[in-house]
Design a protein around this motif. Structure first.
Motif, short mmCIF file in Angstrom:
data_model
loop_
_atom_site.label_atom_id
_atom_site.label_comp_id
_atom_site.label_asym_id
_atom_site.label_seq_id
_atom_site.Cartn_x
_atom_site.Cartn_y
_atom_site.Cartn_z
N LEU A 267 9.19 -5.02 -10.93
CA LEU A 267 8.72 -5.45 -12.24
C LEU A 267 8.62 -6.97 -12.26
O LEU A 267 9.39 -7.67 -11.61
N ALA A 268 7.66 -7.47 -13.02
CA ALA A 268 7.45 -8.91 -13.15
C ALA A 268 7.24 -9.57 -11.80
O ALA A 268 7.77 -10.64 -11.52
N SER A 269 6.49 -8.92 -10.93
CA SER A 269 6.15 -9.53 -9.65
C SER A 269 4.74 -9.08 -9.26
O SER A 269 4.48 -7.88 -9.15
N LEU A 270 3.86 -10.05 -9.05
CA LEU A 270 2.50 -9.67 -8.64
C LEU A 270 2.51 -9.15 -7.21
O LEU A 270 1.82 -8.20 -6.87
N ARG A 271 3.32 -9.80 -6.36
CA ARG A 271 3.45 -9.30 -4.99
C ARG A 271 3.95 -7.87 -5.00
O ARG A 271 3.52 -7.03 -4.22
N GLY A 272 4.91 -7.61 -5.90
CA GLY A 272 5.48 -6.27 -6.03
C GLY A 272 4.42 -5.24 -6.37
O GLY A 272 4.47 -4.11 -5.89
N SER A 273 3.43 -5.64 -7.20
CA SER A 273 2.36 -4.70 -7.55
C SER A 273 1.61 -4.28 -6.29
O SER A 273 1.24 -3.11 -6.14
N PHE A 274 1.37 -5.22 -5.38
CA PHE A 274 0.64 -4.91 -4.15
C PHE A 274 1.50 -4.06 -3.21
O PHE A 274 1.01 -3.09 -2.63
N ILE A 275 2.76 -4.45 -3.07
CA ILE A 275 3.64 -3.68 -2.18
C ILE A 275 3.82 -2.26 -2.72
O ILE A 275 3.77 -1.29 -1.96
N GLY A 276 4.01 -2.16 -4.03
CA GLY A 276 4.17 -0.83 -4.64
C GLY A 276 2.94 0.03 -4.45
O GLY A 276 3.03 1.22 -4.13
N ALA A 277 1.76 -0.58 -4.63
CA ALA A 277 0.51 0.17 -4.46
C ALA A 277 0.36 0.62 -3.01
O ALA A 277 -0.04 1.76 -2.74
N ALA A 278 0.70 -0.27 -2.08
CA ALA A 278 0.62 0.10 -0.67
C ALA A 278 1.53 1.28 -0.39
O ALA A 278 1.15 2.24 0.28
N PHE A 279 2.72 1.22 -0.96
CA PHE A 279 3.68 2.29 -0.74
C PHE A 279 3.14 3.62 -1.27
O PHE A 279 3.16 4.64 -0.58
N ILE A 280 2.63 3.59 -2.52
CA ILE A 280 2.16 4.84 -3.15
C ILE A 280 0.98 5.44 -2.39
O ILE A 280 0.82 6.65 -2.33
N VAL A 281 0.13 4.57 -1.80
CA VAL A 281 -1.03 5.09 -1.07
C VAL A 281 -0.63 5.58 0.32
O VAL A 281 -1.07 6.65 0.76
N VAL A 282 0.20 4.81 0.99
CA VAL A 282 0.50 5.12 2.39
C VAL A 282 1.56 6.23 2.50
O VAL A 282 1.49 7.06 3.40
N PHE A 283 2.48 6.25 1.55
CA PHE A 283 3.60 7.18 1.64
C PHE A 283 3.19 8.66 1.81
O PHE A 283 3.68 9.33 2.72
N PRO A 284 2.24 9.18 0.99
CA PRO A 284 1.86 10.60 1.17
C PRO A 284 1.24 10.85 2.54
O PRO A 284 1.47 11.91 3.13
N LEU A 285 0.49 9.88 3.05
CA LEU A 285 -0.13 10.03 4.37
C LEU A 285 0.96 10.13 5.44
O LEU A 285 0.93 11.00 6.31
N LEU A 286 1.93 9.23 5.34
CA LEU A 286 3.04 9.24 6.31
C LEU A 286 3.81 10.55 6.21
O LEU A 286 4.13 11.17 7.22
N LEU A 287 4.07 10.94 4.95
CA LEU A 287 4.87 12.13 4.74
C LEU A 287 4.19 13.35 5.35
O LEU A 287 4.83 14.19 5.98
N SER A 288 2.86 13.44 5.19
CA SER A 288 2.17 14.63 5.72
C SER A 288 2.19 14.60 7.25
O SER A 288 2.38 15.65 7.88
N ARG A 289 2.03 13.42 7.84
CA ARG A 289 2.08 13.33 9.31
C ARG A 289 3.47 13.74 9.82
O ARG A 289 3.60 14.56 10.72
#
Lengths: 348, 307
Positions: A267-289
């Motif tokens: 919260l209250a971090s622009l960098r955090g927004s990018f890291i969080g978005a990366a996590f949400i996008v990449v995580f399901p892909l990793l999980l399925s692999r």
């Protein structure tokens, strides 16, 4: 990925350097990306969700106004841009994008009005009104989708002047440029008096009022800026990423997804927004692999979706309890452990 | 007092204007006398703060009953009383957070039924809070600069684009904030997040945030609560400096009588929502009603008075 510092304790020169490196890498990825899959299914949605998360972070992370209506503003942006393109012939694409953001901002300000009286949980519930109202209106009135029976809209080809953005790589570059420009402008806003007013209203509303911070204007500005950014993200979501969207795609799950991005990222971090978005996008892909590798056939799409919900739910709980400042706080701590002398210590 | 807080000039209000030194000594003395008489006349007509017959009831409970209070320009005025006497309610009325059931609040020539909180800074009034009210997510410098938030006249687009007006005001505000930070010896911690500092230092940051706007009237809600003895000494020196160097009129609410007696010009005593005494520290200390009130409540209050 653009690395953007949210705190003022970072030295500006180092920060500018990192932002520069991030932008160069982000543009340099295109020729190196081996497949359209990476650009189309990973990087473009990452950028769009990151922009939406930046928008929500302005409102919730910085100004402290909880919102559960993000998907509504994505939808407003998408449908507004579609209708402007359809009904105003010859409207340049960038003007279309900005106007669509403006319409989302106007609706965001209307739904932000209760924030003067409501806070926290009650405000969050009132923003749900935006969520349900927008989805209902887009389904109910055929005009919004040019009378498509199921409310589906097809995006036009992106074209600025004689340059068109049709391939996966081109649409990625288009999204990247808009996301970078808007994020940098947001960073400037947050570092201005208006940005400090957001934090003041979040941290101590009465003290802010006594000092002379205009509460209503500050809160509505936060709602407006936030909805503008999310609205533009909605345009990108519809025009550059999916290219065919329906109102049901902008449901409450999408709102929660953006909220989870900023909670997990920080919260209250622009960098955090990018890291969080990366996590949400990449995580399901990793999980399925990983799931497929470990469990084989048993790990089908149903199990994948369920395990995804379980893990993300658990992570939200862990972060809220153990590290409310999210992944970015872990990142900063790891970084300062690596280079202790370079950073001024901020005791916690 | 001028309301402009730009540049170093304002901090040195105590310095004589340079042209004074050129004139002869007799004339200078005449001028000084004249000015003092003028100020006294002004004070009578426009007290820095005037409360007239203030009553406040919550449901059936009377928190304040017919309280009058007059604060002269340039005075350090204490309001003391046991717990629950209505001190904080009084301050909340003055800052507009409560609306009095009856009575009026007067700043200079303006009179209000309810003080408009949002316009408080514009009227030259600043306050601190009993429990700290800092913005934890901002640095000390940014917290102090927030005290000038109301001066930013440029809209957010001009702030983003760095328009000349926005840049100039930002620069002025930052300079003023840095000056006050120096004035209160906060230079070492100016880039720290306010929430990470020790309690006593946070109290000073809050004082700095209130002072940065160069208020004509400064309201302090229990400034000495919860700080160490050494910090008390230091803080009371800062309060005195705020009056002497920055020209602020000060109203302070306090529970701890010891510090107040040495610091204030006049003291008002509240008990059960009524004003039971008002006068110089010596008059108040000798007042039987005050002694009764304090002996009648918590034991440590009585010992504090004895000290």
């Amino acid at each position: 990925m653009a690395l953007l510092a949210s705190t003022k304790t970072n030295r500006p020169t180092a920060e500018t350097l990192w932002i520069g490196i991030g932008i160069v890498v982000a543009y340099g990825v295109v020729p190196l990306a081996g497949s359209d899959y990476l650009l189309d299914a990973v990087l473009t949605p990452f950028l769009v969700l990151a922009l939406a998360a930046v928008g929500l972070n302005v409102l919730t992370g910085y100004a402290g106004q909880v919102s559960l209506g993000s998907a509504a503003f994505l939808a407003v942006g998408a449908y507004a841009a579609y209708n402007l393109h359809l009904r105003v012939p010859g409207l340049p694409l960038l003007v279309d994008v900005v106007l669509a953001g403006g319409i989302a901002a106007a609706i965001g300000i209307v739904f932000g009005l209760p924030s003067l009286r409501l806070r926290g949980f009650y405000l969050a519930v009132s923003t749900l009104a935006a969520q349900f109202f927008v989805q209902w209106a887009l389904t109910k009135f055929g005009w919004f989708s040019n009378d498509n029976p199921s409310g589906v809209i097809d995006a036009p080809v992106l074209r600025i002047g004689s340059v068109s953005f049709a391939t996966a790589a081109e649409r990625y570059v288009f999204s990247l440029t808009i996301v970078v420009v808007l994020t940098l402008l947001t960073l400037r806003l947050l570092r201005s008096q208006s940005g400090r007013n957001f934090i003041a209203v979040r941290d101590h509303e009465i003290a802010a009022k006594v000092i002379g911070v205009p509460l209503l204007r500050t809160k509505l500005l936060a709602f407006g800026i936030s909805s503008f950014l999310i609205g533009v993200a909605g345009v990108l979501w519809a025009f550059a990423y999916l290219r065919t969207v329906e109102p049901a795609g902008f449901n409450l799950d999408r709102s929660f997804q953006i909220l989870f991005i900023i909670i997990i990222g920080g919260l209250a971090s622009l960098r955090g927004s990018f890291i969080g978005a990366a996590f949400i996008v990449v995580f399901p892909l990793l999980l399925s692999r990983i799931g497929a590798a470990v469990l084989g056939r048993v790990f089908d799409s149903g199990v994948l979706e369920m395990s995804q919900h379980i893990v993300i739910g658990a992570l939200i709980i862990v972060f809220l309890i153990a590290e409310p400042r999210g992944l970015i706080a872990l990142w900063d701590r790891a970084w300062s452990a690596l280079r202790p002398a370079r950073r001024p210590a901020i005791p916690t | 007092m001028s309301g402009i807080a730009t540049g170093a000039g304002v901090l040195r209000l105590e310095e004589e204007p340079p042209d004074e030194q050129i004139h002869g000594s007799t004339r200078e003395r005449d001028n000084a006398t004249e000015r003092r008489t003028e100020r006294a006349a002004q004070t009578l007509a426009n007290p820095a703060l005037g409360l007239a017959k203030i009553s406040l009831t919550f449901g059936g409970v009377a928190a304040l009953r017919d309280v009058d209070l007059e604060v002269a320009q340039g005075e350090i005025r204490a309001v003391i009383g046991p717990n629950g006497a209505g001190k904080s309610s009084l301050l909340n009325i003055v800052s507009g957070l409560y609306r009095p059931t009856r009575g009026q609040v007067q700043f200079g020539e303006h009179s209000f039924d309810q003080v408009p909180t949002a316009r408080l800074a514009a009227h030259g009034v600043a306050r601190t809070f009993q429990n700290l009210a800092l913005f934890k997510g901002l640095s000390v410098l940014d917290n102090v600069q927030m005290g000038l938030a109301h001066r930013m006249r440029a809209g957010f687009l001009r702030q983003i684009m760095g328009a000349p007006l926005a840049r100039r005001i930002e620069e002025e505000n930052r300079t003023a904030a840095k000056e006050v930070i120096g004035f209160l010896h906060l230079d070492d911690v100016h880039d720290r997040f306010a929430g990470t500092l020790p309690y006593g230092v946070q109290k000073r940051v809050e004082l700095a945030r209130a002072l940065v706007a160069r208020p004509k009237l400064l309201l302090l809600d229990e400034p000495f609560a919860g700080v160490t003895f050494a910090e008390k000494q230091e803080l009371s020196q800062h309060v005195r400096n705020a009056r002497d160097s920055l020209g602020a009129t000060i109203v302070l609410i306090e529970h701890d009588i010891g510090v107040v007696m040495g610091l204030s010009d006049r003291v008002a005593v509240l008990d059960y929502g009524r004003k039971i005494a008002d006068g110089t520290p010596d008059q108040v200390r000798a007042d039987p009603a005050v002694i009764d009130a304090y002996l009648g409540v918590a034991h440590e209050d009585a010992t504090e008075l004895a000290v």
